[in-house]
Design a protein around this motif. Structure first.
Motif, PDB file in Angstrom:
ATOM      1  N   ALA A  52       0.836  -1.212   0.000  1.00  0.00           N
ATOM      2  CA  ALA A  52       0.000   0.000   0.000  1.00  0.00           C
ATOM      3  C   ALA A  52       0.867   1.257   0.000  1.00  0.00           C
ATOM      4  CB  ALA A  52      -0.944  -0.003   1.198  1.00  0.00           C
ATOM      5  N   ILE A  53       1.937   1.238   0.785  1.00  0.00           N
ATOM      6  CA  ILE A  53       2.847   2.389   0.829  1.00  0.00           C
ATOM      7  C   ILE A  53       3.492   2.604  -0.535  1.00  0.00           C
ATOM      8  CG2 ILE A  53       5.057   3.177   1.804  1.00  0.00           C
ATOM      9  CD1 ILE A  53       4.015   1.896   4.512  1.00  0.00           C
ATOM     10  N   PHE A  65       3.772   5.693  -5.701  1.00  0.00           N
ATOM     11  CA  PHE A  65       3.576   5.710  -7.147  1.00  0.00           C
ATOM     12  C   PHE A  65       2.600   6.812  -7.539  1.00  0.00           C
ATOM     13  CE2 PHE A  65       1.622   4.354 -11.134  1.00  0.00           C
ATOM     14  CZ  PHE A  65       2.759   4.171 -11.911  1.00  0.00           C
ATOM     15  N   ILE A  66       1.521   6.944  -6.797  1.00  0.00           N
ATOM     16  CA  ILE A  66       0.540   7.995  -7.099  1.00  0.00           C
ATOM     17  C   ILE A  66       1.154   9.375  -6.926  1.00  0.00           C
ATOM     18  CG2 ILE A  66      -1.627   9.058  -6.320  1.00  0.00           C
ATOM     19  CD1 ILE A  66      -2.559   6.134  -5.687  1.00  0.00           C
ATOM     20  N   PRO A 104      -6.349   3.987 -13.304  1.00  0.00           N
ATOM     21  CA  PRO A 104      -6.362   2.693 -12.604  1.00  0.00           C
ATOM     22  C   PRO A 104      -5.536   1.589 -13.272  1.00  0.00           C
ATOM     23  CG  PRO A 104      -8.537   3.664 -12.536  1.00  0.00           C
ATOM     24  CD  PRO A 104      -7.696   4.537 -13.455  1.00  0.00           C
ATOM     25  N   GLY A 105      -5.552   1.519 -14.587  1.00  0.00           N
ATOM     26  CA  GLY A 105      -4.772   0.481 -15.274  1.00  0.00           C
ATOM     27  C   GLY A 105      -3.280   0.612 -15.016  1.00  0.00           C
ATOM     28  N   LYS A 106      -2.781   1.830 -15.020  1.00  0.00           N
ATOM     29  CA  LYS A 106      -1.352   2.069 -14.755  1.00  0.00           C
ATOM     30  C   LYS A 106      -1.030   1.809 -13.283  1.00  0.00           C
ATOM     31  CE  LYS A 106       0.072   3.139 -18.823  1.00  0.00           C
ATOM     32  NZ  LYS A 106       0.927   2.217 -19.550  1.00  0.00           N
ATOM     33  N   GLN A 107      -1.969   2.138 -12.397  1.00  0.00           N
ATOM     34  CA  GLN A 107      -1.774   1.849 -10.978  1.00  0.00           C
ATOM     35  C   GLN A 107      -1.668   0.337 -10.786  1.00  0.00           C
ATOM     36  OE1 GLN A 107      -1.281   3.964  -8.485  1.00  0.00           O
ATOM     37  NE2 GLN A 107      -1.234   2.440  -6.887  1.00  0.00           N
ATOM     38  N   ILE A 131      -6.697   4.925  -5.676  1.00  0.00           N
ATOM     39  CA  ILE A 131      -6.286   6.236  -6.194  1.00  0.00           C
ATOM     40  C   ILE A 131      -7.127   7.346  -5.565  1.00  0.00           C
ATOM     41  CG2 ILE A 131      -6.232   7.709  -8.259  1.00  0.00           C
ATOM     42  CD1 ILE A 131      -5.582   5.081  -9.850  1.00  0.00           C
ATOM     43  N   ASP A 132      -8.447   7.156  -5.545  1.00  0.00           N
ATOM     44  CA  ASP A 132      -9.336   8.178  -4.982  1.00  0.00           C
ATOM     45  C   ASP A 132      -9.041   8.430  -3.505  1.00  0.00           C
ATOM     46  OD1 ASP A 132     -10.572   8.457  -7.436  1.00  0.00           O
ATOM     47  OD2 ASP A 132     -12.358   7.294  -6.874  1.00  0.00           O
TER      48      ASP A 132
END
Length: 122
Positions: free
Chosen positions: A45-46, A51-52, A60-63, A110-111
């Motif tokens: 998660a970190i 990354f974000i 979302p696809g890239k995440q 992401i949100d």
């Protein structure tokens, strides 16, 4: 956006808890609350938060691709079930092959991260 370690961990916790709540709504009660989650899960998660922060307009696809890369670097492979001992995970597939319920997790993550840092900026 602030990038101190404490903010990154708090954003990761918020995103993890948002996904955990979502999972409960779809009948998946396997997610442990942040404080009981294993270190590898917290680390994932970190890494997602970092990354974000590095890619503020990530889709979302890239995440998901970044998550996959992180998992693969830690020795995880695709498998029919999530198994931390064997390091297998059914979501280690291209984003387009994920079921919609799993794709939604990337958007929620992401949100939640963006929401955390937006509130920090207020």
């Amino acid at each position: 956006m602030g990038m101190n370690v404490l903010d990154i961990e708090r954003a990761a916790k918020r995103a993890h808890e948002a996904i955990r709540a979502y999972c409960i709504t779809i009948g998946d009660n396997s997610q442990l609350e942040w404080g009981k989650a294993p270190a590898w899960l917290q680390g994932s998660a970190i890494a997602g938060v970092r990354f974000i922060l590095e890619h503020p307009n990530v889709k979302p696809g890239k995440q998901h691709e970044a998550w996959m890369k992180h998992k693969q670097q830690e020795g995880w492979v695709h498998g029919p079930v999530k198994d931390e001992t064997r390091k297998t995970h059914p979501c280690l597939v291209p984003y387009e092959q994920l079921p919609e319920a799993q794709r939604r997790k990337d958007a929620i993550f992401i949100d939640a991260v963006n929401d955390y840092f937006a509130k920090r900026a207020e």
